[in-house]
Design an enzyme around this catalytic site. Sequence first.
Site, mmCIF file in Angstrom:
data_model
loop_
_atom_site.group_PDB
_atom_site.id
_atom_site.type_symbol
_atom_site.label_atom_id
_atom_site.label_comp_id
_atom_site.label_asym_id
_atom_site.label_seq_id
_atom_site.Cartn_x
_atom_site.Cartn_y
_atom_site.Cartn_z
ATOM 1 N N SER A 141 0.851 -1.192 0.000
ATOM 2 C CA SER A 141 0.000 0.000 0.000
ATOM 3 C C SER A 141 0.882 1.235 0.000
ATOM 4 O O SER A 141 1.660 1.454 0.943
ATOM 5 C CB SER A 141 -0.883 0.001 1.249
ATOM 6 O OG SER A 141 -1.337 1.329 1.499
ATOM 7 N N HIS A 152 -1.404 -1.342 -4.134
ATOM 8 C CA HIS A 152 -2.665 -1.008 -3.443
ATOM 9 C C HIS A 152 -2.720 0.497 -3.187
ATOM 10 O O HIS A 152 -1.800 1.066 -2.612
ATOM 11 C CB HIS A 152 -2.669 -1.794 -2.130
ATOM 12 C CG HIS A 152 -3.908 -1.705 -1.309
ATOM 13 N ND1 HIS A 152 -4.995 -2.531 -1.499
ATOM 14 C CD2 HIS A 152 -4.225 -0.908 -0.260
ATOM 15 C CE1 HIS A 152 -5.926 -2.249 -0.596
ATOM 16 N NE2 HIS A 152 -5.483 -1.255 0.165
ATOM 17 N N ASP A 162 -4.904 3.458 -1.432
ATOM 18 C CA ASP A 162 -5.939 3.714 -0.432
ATOM 19 C C ASP A 162 -6.554 5.089 -0.644
ATOM 20 O O ASP A 162 -5.911 6.118 -0.414
ATOM 21 C CB ASP A 162 -5.321 3.638 0.968
ATOM 22 C CG ASP A 162 -5.053 2.207 1.392
ATOM 23 O OD1 ASP A 162 -5.995 1.394 1.315
ATOM 24 O OD2 ASP A 162 -3.913 1.909 1.789
ATOM 25 N N MET A 215 -9.322 7.718 0.538
ATOM 26 C CA MET A 215 -10.161 8.036 1.708
ATOM 27 C C MET A 215 -10.782 9.415 1.522
ATOM 28 O O MET A 215 -10.135 10.328 1.015
ATOM 29 C CB MET A 215 -9.305 8.040 2.971
ATOM 30 C CG MET A 215 -8.565 6.738 3.200
ATOM 31 S SD MET A 215 -7.721 6.726 4.789
ATOM 32 C CE MET A 215 -6.715 5.246 4.613
ATOM 33 N N HIS A 261 -8.556 0.750 -3.411
ATOM 34 C CA HIS A 261 -9.402 0.492 -2.231
ATOM 35 C C HIS A 261 -10.117 1.793 -1.874
ATOM 36 O O HIS A 261 -9.502 2.721 -1.364
ATOM 37 C CB HIS A 261 -8.492 0.000 -1.085
ATOM 38 C CG HIS A 261 -9.198 -0.242 0.213
ATOM 39 N ND1 HIS A 261 -8.515 -0.425 1.399
ATOM 40 C CD2 HIS A 261 -10.518 -0.343 0.517
ATOM 41 C CE1 HIS A 261 -9.385 -0.625 2.371
ATOM 42 N NE2 HIS A 261 -10.604 -0.566 1.875
ATOM 43 N N MET A 303 -12.263 3.865 0.321
ATOM 44 C CA MET A 303 -12.875 4.072 1.642
ATOM 45 C C MET A 303 -13.651 5.370 1.561
ATOM 46 O O MET A 303 -13.251 6.415 2.090
ATOM 47 C CB MET A 303 -11.779 4.089 2.711
ATOM 48 C CG MET A 303 -11.237 2.696 2.990
ATOM 49 S SD MET A 303 -9.593 2.702 3.688
ATOM 50 C CE MET A 303 -8.627 2.903 2.196
ATOM 51 N N MET A 320 -10.969 -6.345 6.389
ATOM 52 C CA MET A 320 -10.132 -5.346 7.073
ATOM 53 C C MET A 320 -9.707 -5.890 8.435
ATOM 54 O O MET A 320 -10.538 -6.359 9.214
ATOM 55 C CB MET A 320 -10.908 -4.039 7.277
ATOM 56 C CG MET A 320 -11.161 -3.226 6.013
ATOM 57 S SD MET A 320 -9.677 -2.782 5.080
ATOM 58 C CE MET A 320 -8.718 -1.856 6.293
ATOM 59 N N ASP A 333 -6.084 -6.582 5.040
ATOM 60 C CA ASP A 333 -5.482 -5.246 4.987
ATOM 61 C C ASP A 333 -5.511 -4.631 6.377
ATOM 62 O O ASP A 333 -6.577 -4.471 6.972
ATOM 63 C CB ASP A 333 -6.333 -4.404 4.012
ATOM 64 C CG ASP A 333 -5.784 -3.006 3.782
ATOM 65 O OD1 ASP A 333 -4.718 -2.668 4.331
ATOM 66 O OD2 ASP A 333 -6.449 -2.256 3.040
HETATM 67 C C1 DX5 Z 1 -6.071 1.257 6.194
HETATM 68 C C2 DX5 Z 1 -5.692 1.087 4.749
HETATM 69 C C3 DX5 Z 1 -4.546 0.157 4.630
HETATM 70 C C4 DX5 Z 1 -3.314 0.692 5.301
HETATM 71 C C5 DX5 Z 1 -2.475 -0.437 5.780
HETATM 72 O O1 DX5 Z 1 -7.085 2.132 6.362
HETATM 73 O O2 DX5 Z 1 -6.769 0.547 4.001
HETATM 74 O O3 DX5 Z 1 -4.300 -0.262 3.306
HETATM 75 O O4 DX5 Z 1 -2.583 1.536 4.479
HETATM 76 O O5 DX5 Z 1 -1.421 0.054 6.545
HETATM 77 P P1 DX5 Z 1 -0.537 -0.882 7.480
HETATM 78 O O6 DX5 Z 1 -0.029 -2.017 6.659
HETATM 79 O O7 DX5 Z 1 0.538 0.017 7.978
HETATM 80 O O8 DX5 Z 1 -1.461 -1.351 8.584
HETATM 81 ZN ZN ZN Z 2 -6.293 -0.483 1.988
#
Ligand code: DX5
Ligand code: ZN
Length: 219
Positions: free
Chosen positions: A7, A32, A34, A36, A65, A67, A136, A174
Amino acid sequence: MAYFAPSILSADLTRLGDQIHEAVAHGADWIHVDVMDGHFVPNITLGTATVAAVRQATDRLVDVHLMVERPEPMLEAFAQAGADSITVHVEATPHIHRALQRIRALGCKAGVALNPGTPAEAVFPVLHLVDVVLVMSVNPGFSGQAFLPEVLPKARVLRQKLDEINPQALIQMDGGINAQTLPQAQAAGVDVFVAASAIFRHPQGIAAGMQALRRAAGL
Ligand code: DX5
Ligand code: ZN
């Protein structure tokens, strides 16, 4: 088979291309991203411009991904930016079935994600429509959080259900994945391991982070 999905949330964004190349050179299968929105989760991160940059940097699968609350209006923009796979949260829309159909219609792999507090049964009605189920293992919003082992039984239930109705679909996990927690996830049937901190913040660098995860997976 174990797949690794670094990620880029914890990558050095001033050197994103180099960081992706290093991860790929040491076994990254998917990249990946992320996304948000500051509503579904309390943080704002990356968007379509970053997906397009990742697309230019690699021919590996670009795994987005989302969110994001009510992600439907932005699915097309992420597909156009170069996403190969788009994952939406079952908690984020009352129309998860339609959202997954739409992702596939856009030519992408479709993923459905579950927060730690969401039961496996919430996605049973759409398992035939997905390529990926993302369990998750932290509450989404930030990298660097501690792994929640209580989600492991849920991954087992989902793997069993998928084996019945959609055996090709992969289980992704994840949050808090590192060399210590990865074997627990693998034993629960997880196929795709997402990690941000364990790769991009490894004290010895990205190559060492990838190697530690691969070793933990028995590779
Ligand atoms: C969390 C994200 C993850 C995150 C994982 O909200 O969806 O993909 O970046 O980070 P680590 O591996 O540091 O827990
Ligand atoms: Zn993620």
